[in-house]
Design an enzyme around this catalytic site. Structure first.
Site, mmCIF file in Angstrom:
data_model
loop_
_atom_site.group_PDB
_atom_site.id
_atom_site.type_symbol
_atom_site.label_atom_id
_atom_site.label_comp_id
_atom_site.label_asym_id
_atom_site.label_seq_id
_atom_site.Cartn_x
_atom_site.Cartn_y
_atom_site.Cartn_z
ATOM 1 N N HIS A 1 0.852 -1.185 0.000
ATOM 2 C CA HIS A 1 0.000 0.000 0.000
ATOM 3 C C HIS A 1 0.890 1.238 0.000
ATOM 4 O O HIS A 1 2.118 1.136 0.121
ATOM 5 C CB HIS A 1 -0.966 -0.007 1.184
ATOM 6 C CG HIS A 1 -0.328 0.051 2.529
ATOM 7 N ND1 HIS A 1 0.478 -0.958 3.038
ATOM 8 C CD2 HIS A 1 -0.362 0.995 3.509
ATOM 9 C CE1 HIS A 1 0.879 -0.633 4.252
ATOM 10 N NE2 HIS A 1 0.396 0.555 4.565
ATOM 11 N N HIS B 1 1.253 3.935 1.966
ATOM 12 C CA HIS B 1 1.700 4.694 3.134
ATOM 13 C C HIS B 1 3.225 4.817 3.109
ATOM 14 O O HIS B 1 3.930 3.904 2.676
ATOM 15 C CB HIS B 1 1.245 4.027 4.432
ATOM 16 C CG HIS B 1 -0.159 4.407 4.817
ATOM 17 N ND1 HIS B 1 -0.960 3.613 5.612
ATOM 18 C CD2 HIS B 1 -0.909 5.507 4.524
ATOM 19 C CE1 HIS B 1 -2.132 4.208 5.791
ATOM 20 N NE2 HIS B 1 -2.126 5.347 5.140
ATOM 21 N N ASP C 1 5.680 4.610 5.191
ATOM 22 C CA ASP C 1 6.597 3.647 5.820
ATOM 23 C C ASP C 1 6.737 2.355 5.022
ATOM 24 O O ASP C 1 7.529 1.485 5.373
ATOM 25 C CB ASP C 1 6.167 3.349 7.263
ATOM 26 C CG ASP C 1 4.764 2.778 7.366
ATOM 27 O OD1 ASP C 1 3.884 3.200 6.606
ATOM 28 O OD2 ASP C 1 4.541 1.902 8.228
ATOM 29 N N HIS D 1 -7.615 -1.605 5.630
ATOM 30 C CA HIS D 1 -6.718 -0.623 6.223
ATOM 31 C C HIS D 1 -7.287 0.763 5.926
ATOM 32 O O HIS D 1 -8.328 0.897 5.286
ATOM 33 C CB HIS D 1 -5.314 -0.817 5.635
ATOM 34 C CG HIS D 1 -4.234 -0.094 6.397
ATOM 35 N ND1 HIS D 1 -4.127 -0.152 7.767
ATOM 36 C CD2 HIS D 1 -3.214 0.702 5.964
ATOM 37 C CE1 HIS D 1 -3.082 0.566 8.149
ATOM 38 N NE2 HIS D 1 -2.518 1.094 7.082
ATOM 39 N N ASP E 1 -0.494 -4.015 5.779
ATOM 40 C CA ASP E 1 -1.172 -3.532 6.986
ATOM 41 C C ASP E 1 -2.661 -3.843 6.897
ATOM 42 O O ASP E 1 -3.316 -3.570 5.887
ATOM 43 C CB ASP E 1 -0.976 -2.017 7.125
ATOM 44 C CG ASP E 1 0.452 -1.663 7.505
ATOM 45 O OD1 ASP E 1 1.310 -2.560 7.508
ATOM 46 O OD2 ASP E 1 0.705 -0.476 7.786
#
Length: 309
Positions: free
Chosen positions: A63, A65, A67, A140, A211
């Site tokens: 995904h 994000h 991080d 998520h 996640d």
């Protein structure tokens, strides 16, 4: 086939752990490795590892994000300086191409290799004669995907001792037998492939989940996998917080592994509140109480993926 962790922390890096990145080493199978996610600083982690970016063949993003993504432009740019000239394919959710197009063009990054970007919304994302990779949507804050990597069954080995007793020496007839074809020797003896070829080697299955909080999409990806890699951001006393932030606890990861009838579970993506490996011990114990074949991911450590007998 081995798993090698380059980053195991959630959200932001710490002095002890970097953010998410996982390598699937396929040196015996493909003479290459694949990477799953590429958080900020991943290329620095690679420099401290036995991995060489020139051997990186495929990179899968769960995904968008930061991080899990912010290390990607730098790693792609550096790959060429580290001997990477072979083509590289990057897979991920919609928006990945726009992110890379802007970051690489604005920085005028030039790469001496062919870069292909494949956006997907789940389903079969890659297949060849030896592997297939499927993706499924998880739950998520933004679209997050898990990946199921399936190694296809390989032909069984030949019983060479038995073949030599027939007087058959290595050559073209060996190849026909391995393909399942019966052959006839010069002396007229018929050798049946079913009698001289061992059982096929069962392919291994590795599931790497992005996640997610517990959701129906996880189970099909993890079903009967030899190795399941699942986030365990929190211990179970913070289950309510985990749900609010769309994450999972170690207990929830273990419950999935048990329901999926997996063989082994690796926990990763730990909250920064757990500073050391010792502070992660309660998460491990919680998970092992439900699914005993659980281990904690640790950076710069190798975890073999064992073949079913």
């Amino acid at each position: 086939m081995e798993i090698y962790f380059l980053g195991t922390n959630a959200g932001v890096p710490t002095l002890q752990r970097n953010v998410t990145s996982i390598a699937l080493r396929l040196m015996e199978e493909r003479r290459s490795f694949w990477m799953f996610d590429c958080g900020e600083g991943t290329q620095h982690q690679v420099l401290r590892s036995p991995l060489r970016l020139g051997k990186l063949e495929k990179l899968f993003i769960t995904h968008l994000h930061g991080d899990h993504l912010f290390g990607l432009p730098g790693l792609l740019s550096s790959r060429g300086y580290q001997g990477g000239t072979a083509p590289l394919t990057v897979y991920g959710p919609p928006g990945l191409k726009a992110f890379l197009d802007v970051s690489l063009s604005v920085s005028q990054s030039r790469m001496p290799y062919k870069l292909e970007i494949v956006e997907h919304t789940g389903g079969l994302v890659f297949e060849d004669e030896t592997f297939k990779v499927e993706a499924g949507l998880l739950e998520h804050r933004i679209d997050s995907y898990g990946y199921r990597v399936t190694e296809k069954d390989s032909p069984g080995s030949l019983n060479t001792e038995l073949l030599q007793s027939y007087g058959l020496k290595p050559g073209p007839l060996y190849g026909k037998l391995k393909k399942g074809e019966d052959v006839t020797t010069e002396s007229g003896v018929v050798i049946r492939a079913s009698e001289v070829v061992h059982e096929p080697k069962k392919g291994r299955i590795v599931t790497i989940l992005g996640d997610t909080r517990p959701c129906p999409g996880s189970l099909p990806l993890a079903q009967e996998a030899d190795l399941i890699i699942h986030e365990a951001t929190f211990a179970h006393d913070l289950a309510e917080m985990a749900y609010q932030y769309h994450h999972s606890t170690a207990v929830q990861a273990a419950e999935l592994a048990r329901e999926a009838e997996g063989r082994e579970l690796l926990l990763t993506h730990f909250s920064s509140r757990y500073v050391s490996q010792e502070e992660l011990t309660p998460l491990l114990e919680e998970a092992q109480a439900i699914f005993p074949q659980t281990l904690l991911a640790e950076e710069f450590c190798t975890f073999p993926v064992y073949r079913r007998k």
